[in-house]
Write an enzyme that holds these catalytic residues in place. Structure first.
Site, PDB file in Angstrom:
ATOM      1  N   ALA A 106      -2.674   5.010  -2.345  1.00  0.00           N
ATOM      2  CA  ALA A 106      -1.396   5.058  -3.051  1.00  0.00           C
ATOM      3  C   ALA A 106      -0.380   4.246  -2.262  1.00  0.00           C
ATOM      4  O   ALA A 106      -0.618   3.895  -1.104  1.00  0.00           O
ATOM      5  CB  ALA A 106      -0.903   6.496  -3.217  1.00  0.00           C
ATOM      6  N   LYS A 107       0.708   3.939  -2.890  1.00  0.00           N
ATOM      7  CA  LYS A 107       1.826   3.278  -2.215  1.00  0.00           C
ATOM      8  C   LYS A 107       3.075   3.520  -3.033  1.00  0.00           C
ATOM      9  O   LYS A 107       3.012   3.698  -4.252  1.00  0.00           O
ATOM     10  CB  LYS A 107       1.577   1.774  -2.095  1.00  0.00           C
ATOM     11  CG  LYS A 107       2.247   1.146  -0.884  1.00  0.00           C
ATOM     12  CD  LYS A 107       1.526   1.534   0.393  1.00  0.00           C
ATOM     13  CE  LYS A 107       2.136   0.829   1.606  1.00  0.00           C
ATOM     14  NZ  LYS A 107       1.340   1.091   2.809  1.00  0.00           N
ATOM     15  N   GLY A 108       4.205   3.516  -2.354  1.00  0.00           N
ATOM     16  CA  GLY A 108       5.470   3.683  -3.044  1.00  0.00           C
ATOM     17  C   GLY A 108       6.539   2.842  -2.393  1.00  0.00           C
ATOM     18  O   GLY A 108       6.317   2.238  -1.342  1.00  0.00           O
TER      19      GLY A 108
END
Length: 419
Positions: A106-108
């Site tokens: 994931a990444k944000g």
């Protein structure tokens, strides 16, 4: 058609297609492996100190949840967009699978220049972003961590915001927290220590004596500065470093402990020395034994790759090398030993995993135990990549990504397609 676009996402797609061809993955199985499971875009309004209201765009991409919750950092930078975040989430999936962690990627991020915010504004934006993410994250769904432009304090704000909404402390919702708020010893140093440890393994493979070796480190943030310090402590002469404010070069070697202290107190290398100033555009092409790109994506293109004069290329950053550059480095693999990004900088997520486990168990380890376990995981992954590269006669990046993609594919095939 896809919601994702931009040069960084295109790069992740090209890398995947190379591996999919190498592994002979059927065309109809590729999109399920590559395309993210979920992407969230949010608006984050805050009150500025002058009384006005500002709205910032935030993102979170979860690549897959096949092996466990997703895991990945949160980036605060003006350049952040959905395509970049999606690419970073995809790379995180291959990274976690390569080192054997029960995570998807994931990444944000938020599109903001953090230095333009006061501390109060930064806290307000951090808390608002987490508030908007609460329906989509959780300790068994998606676990956040720091990245470029974020730090331990922001992770503490994230954790506190989530905990207030749950009515109890949920330390395991983020990693990279201060130790006083449920973080683990050794997390802040984990990525840089891991890079340096893998450089030592590569040097052993090539029979390079570190006491006679030179290094260049591009990027002097958390990863680059700790890598430089660890290499210095191993006897390596670090001859050049750089950050967004400029570059420093001294053939006889830089005073790395002094530089780390300066960067920690001033926030950058700026103001350290005018006599040692050097063109940042030329730093990657300096002759050295060890080159560590530890800044941002796509800094090594085909032109730079053709002019590299290092023996070990240790990718501390995510995606520093373009697919076009990989074609050149693949031909130069007997000259340049690549430690690919999904292996090289994986120490951070390895120790983040340890932090998550400790938070879940409410049982914490001493720092030497954290480091011992980190190096054990990295050694196993390094030997798997090196062995596969030699066995199949392929580039180290091909070997590393093939292992990661195979493991994700195997889990998806075993679980099947629901419904």
């Amino acid at each position: 058609m896809t919601a994702y676009s931009g040069p960084v996402f295109d790069m992740a797609v090209k890398q995947f297609e190379v591996i999919a061809d190498h592994l002979s993955i059927p065309e109809d199985a590729r999109a399920r492996l590559l395309m993210p499971k979920r992407a969230v875009t949010v608006s984050c309004p805050i009150h500025r100190d002058d009384g006005t209201t500002a709205v910032f765009e935030g993102y979170r991409v979860q690549h897959h949840l096949t092996l466990g919750p997703t895991k990945g950092g949160t980036r605060f930078a003006a350049s952040v967009d959905l395509g970049e975040v999606a690419a970073l989430a995809i790379w995180m999936s291959w990274k976690c699978a390569l080192v054997g962690l029960p995570y998807g990627g994931a990444k944000g991020g938020i599109s903001v220049e953090p230095s333009s915010l006061s501390r109060r504004e930064l806290e307000a934006l951090s808390r608002r972003y987490m508030q908007e993410m609460i329906p989509f994250v959780g300790p068994h769904t998606d676990v956040m961590a720091p990245d470029m432009g974020t730090n331990e304090q922001i992770m503490a704000w994230f954790m506190d915001t989530y905990s207030m909404y749950q009515g109890q402390t949920v330390a395991e919702i983020v990693t990279g927290k201060p130790v006083s708020a449920g973080g683990t010893l050794g997390r802040r140093e984990a990525t840089g220590r891991g890079v340096a440890h893998l450089v030592r393994r590569a040097a052993d493979e090539l029979q390079i004596h570190l006491s006679h070796a030179t290094a260049v480190v591009q990027g002097f943030g958390n990863v680059g500065s700790i890598t430089a310090l660890e290499l210095h402590n191993s006897g390596v002469k670090v001859i050049a470093v750089s950050d967004h404010t400029g570059a420093l070069y001294r053939p006889a070697g830089l005073n790395i402990p002094n530089l780390v202290e300066h960067a920690a107190s001033k926030g950058s290398l700026e103001g350290y020395s005018t006599e040692l100033g050097f063109d940042p555009a030329e730093i990657l092409s300096l002759p050295c034994d060890i080159l560590v790109p530890a800044a941002v994506e796509r800094v090594i293109d085909a032109r730079v790759a053709a002019h590299l004069r290092c023996r070990i290329l240790a990718e501390g950053a995510n995606g520093p090398t373009t697919p076009e550059a990989d074609q050149i480095l693949g031909k130069r693999r007997k000259e340049i030993f690549l430690v690919p990004d999904i292996l090289c900088n994986s120490g951070g997520v390895v120790v983040s995993y340890f932090e998550w486990v400790q938070d879940l168990q409410r049982l914490f380890w001493e720092e030497d135990e954290v480091m011992r376990r980190e190096y054990q995981v990295l050694d196993r992954a390094f030997h798997e990549v090196s062995a596969r590269s030699k066995r199949e006669g392929v580039f180290n990046r091909t070997a590393a990504m093939a292992i990661g993609v195979e493991r994700v594919r195997g889990a998806k095939d075993t679980r099947g397609l629901f419904p």
